[in-house]
Design a protein around this motif. Structure first.
Motif, PDB file in Angstrom:
ATOM      1  N   TYR A   1      -5.992   7.541   0.369  1.00 40.29           N
ATOM      2  CA  TYR A   1      -6.910   6.408   0.489  1.00 40.29           C
ATOM      3  C   TYR A   1      -8.326   6.928   0.687  1.00 40.29           C
ATOM      4  O   TYR A   1      -8.541   8.114   1.001  1.00 40.29           O
ATOM      5  CB  TYR A   1      -6.511   5.473   1.636  1.00 40.29           C
ATOM      6  CG  TYR A   1      -6.421   6.144   2.984  1.00 40.29           C
ATOM      7  CD1 TYR A   1      -7.542   6.255   3.810  1.00 40.29           C
ATOM      8  CD2 TYR A   1      -5.212   6.670   3.438  1.00 40.29           C
ATOM      9  CE1 TYR A   1      -7.474   6.874   5.043  1.00 40.29           C
ATOM     10  CE2 TYR A   1      -5.130   7.298   4.677  1.00 40.29           C
ATOM     11  CZ  TYR A   1      -6.258   7.400   5.476  1.00 40.29           C
ATOM     12  OH  TYR A   1      -6.183   8.015   6.688  1.00 40.29           O
TER      13      TYR A   1
ATOM     14  N   SER B   1       0.819  -1.210   0.000  1.00 37.54           N
ATOM     15  CA  SER B   1       0.000   0.000   0.000  1.00 37.54           C
ATOM     16  C   SER B   1       0.855   1.264   0.000  1.00 37.54           C
ATOM     17  O   SER B   1       0.350   2.356  -0.277  1.00 37.54           O
ATOM     18  CB  SER B   1      -0.939   0.018   1.218  1.00 37.54           C
ATOM     19  OG  SER B   1      -1.928  -0.967   1.098  1.00 37.54           O
TER      20      SER B   1
ATOM     21  N   GLY C   1      -2.089  -4.011   0.274  1.00 32.40           N
ATOM     22  CA  GLY C   1      -2.130  -3.639  -1.134  1.00 32.40           C
ATOM     23  C   GLY C   1      -2.663  -4.789  -1.972  1.00 32.40           C
ATOM     24  O   GLY C   1      -3.500  -4.624  -2.854  1.00 32.40           O
TER      25      GLY C   1
END
Length: 375
Positions: free
Chosen positions: A207, A12, A170
């Motif tokens: 995000y 991520s 991720g």
């Protein structure tokens, strides 16, 4: 008792998670004593450096080395935070288990690459460092991933019910914990990776908080079908994946292939990406672990309320009787599970115990994972 630190910076690309944990001398499983945790976010320049290293480019050897040095410095800062929080000194710590930052993952070509400078980390902290956990499994014919199912079995396994632990970082992966003690698992596909990339490109946000932006859209069955047509989803386990496949260019290709590029709003695409993550996880569980009765989610995806809602609905499709909760229900914060896993792998290394599961990675047999960088 022995104290270990686990460090994780995942796909991520949000930052470094660290955990300080106490292991009994002969730990075989069960509850662990967490003494401190810390998170250091990546700044934008480091995120961009690491993202650029996902693809080949000019002077990439030097760029990777410089990024590795920056990472090691952040890891060292995280270690200091953990020591300050716990009131302990470096002499109290047996070892640091550090994953590094994956920039390439090609088990099909016989390699995986986690950029890192464990020698510098050992120098900066004065603590033994265990790193490079994945390459030995690949050398033994495995995928090198996922490595967390063995740890999931140790802390979450139950001899009365089949549990599946879903790690949504991720990339998403599942650990199927049969009550017999047999463990299987594999990467199911993208977790937060495409969700984060899409909102970053459209909203300049790292995000989607609580999944609210995605929830405001309507998913496209046409785009979802185009994405699920990716051969990876039909590939039989053992299997693993990463940014080498699931990246913004892949998403753009699917948008154009499905003729959806000009027909969907940005939030519709985000809603469809949520559906992709949830559907690929649910199908993997239905197809490979139909005996599952309890699903526990860890990783950053556990914080995405919309994703959790969609995942629960997908799990219940077809009349399946499955409960969904986060790992918090079992006593471990969802954001701590992966860093704990690498502390556990360092513990296993120092005790000369195997860390991989051939039933998960496809390796020839169990291997002691990691390489030691003494203080």
């Amino acid at each position: 008792m022995a104290l270990f630190i686990g460090m994780m910076s995942g796909t991520s690309l949000d930052g470094v998670d660290g955990i300080l944990v106490s292991f009994p001398d002969d730990y075989r499983g069960g509850e662990l004593d967490i003494l401190a945790s810390a998170h250091i976010p990546f700044d934008l320049s480091l995120r961009q450096q690491l993202m650029a290293l996902q693809l080949s480019g000019e002077n990439e050897i030097e760029r990777e080395a410089l990024a590795a040095n920056r990472l090691a410095t952040l890891y060292a800062e995280n270690v200091l935070k953990l020591l300050e929080k716990s009131g302990l000194s470096r002499q109290d710590i047996r070892a640091i288990g550090v994953h590094g930052q994956t920039i390439r993952h090609r088990p099909d070509l016989g390699f995986t690459r986690q950029t890192n400078n464990p020698a510098l980390l050992a120098e900066l902290t004065g603590i033994d460092v265990v790193a490079d956990f994945r390459s030995r499994d690949i050398a033994a014919g495995g995928q090198g991933a996922p490595l967390v199912p063995a740890f999931h079995q140790a802390v979450f396994g139950d001899d009365t019910v089949c549990r599946t632990v879903v790690n949504i970082g991720g990339i998403a992966n599942i650990s199927i914990l049969d009550p017999s003690g047999f463990v299987s698992g594999f990467d199911t596909g993208p977790g937060n990776m495409l969700l984060d990339a899409w909102i970053q490109s459209c909203q300049n946000q790292p995000y989607d908080t609580d999944g609210l932006w995605g929830k405001s859209g309507r998913y496209s069955e046409t785009l979802l079908d185009a994405m699920l047509a990716e051969p990876f989803f039909r590939q039989l386990p053992p299997k693993s994946t990463g940014r080498d496949l699931f990246n913004p260019a892949w998403l753009r290709d699917k948008l154009f292939q499905s003729s959806m590029a000009d027909k969907l709003s940005p939030e519709d695409v985000q809603a469809t990406l949520v559906m992709l993550t949830a559907t690929s996880i649910a199908r993997a569980i239905h197809n490979y672990a139909p005996q599952t009765r309890q699903v526990y989610v860890c990783g950053g995806g556990a914080k995405n309320r919309f994703l959790m809602e969609v995942l629960e609905n997908r799990l219940l499709d077809g009349g399946h009787s499955i409960s969904l909760a986060t790992s918090e229900t079992l006593g471990i914060d969802p954001m701590h599970v992966e860093s704990l896993a690498f502390a556990w792998l360092a513990y296993r290394f120092t005790h000369r115990r195997t860390g991989n599961l051939p039933s998960v990675t496809g390796a020839a047999s169990g291997r002691i994972l990691g390489a030691l960088y003494p203080a």
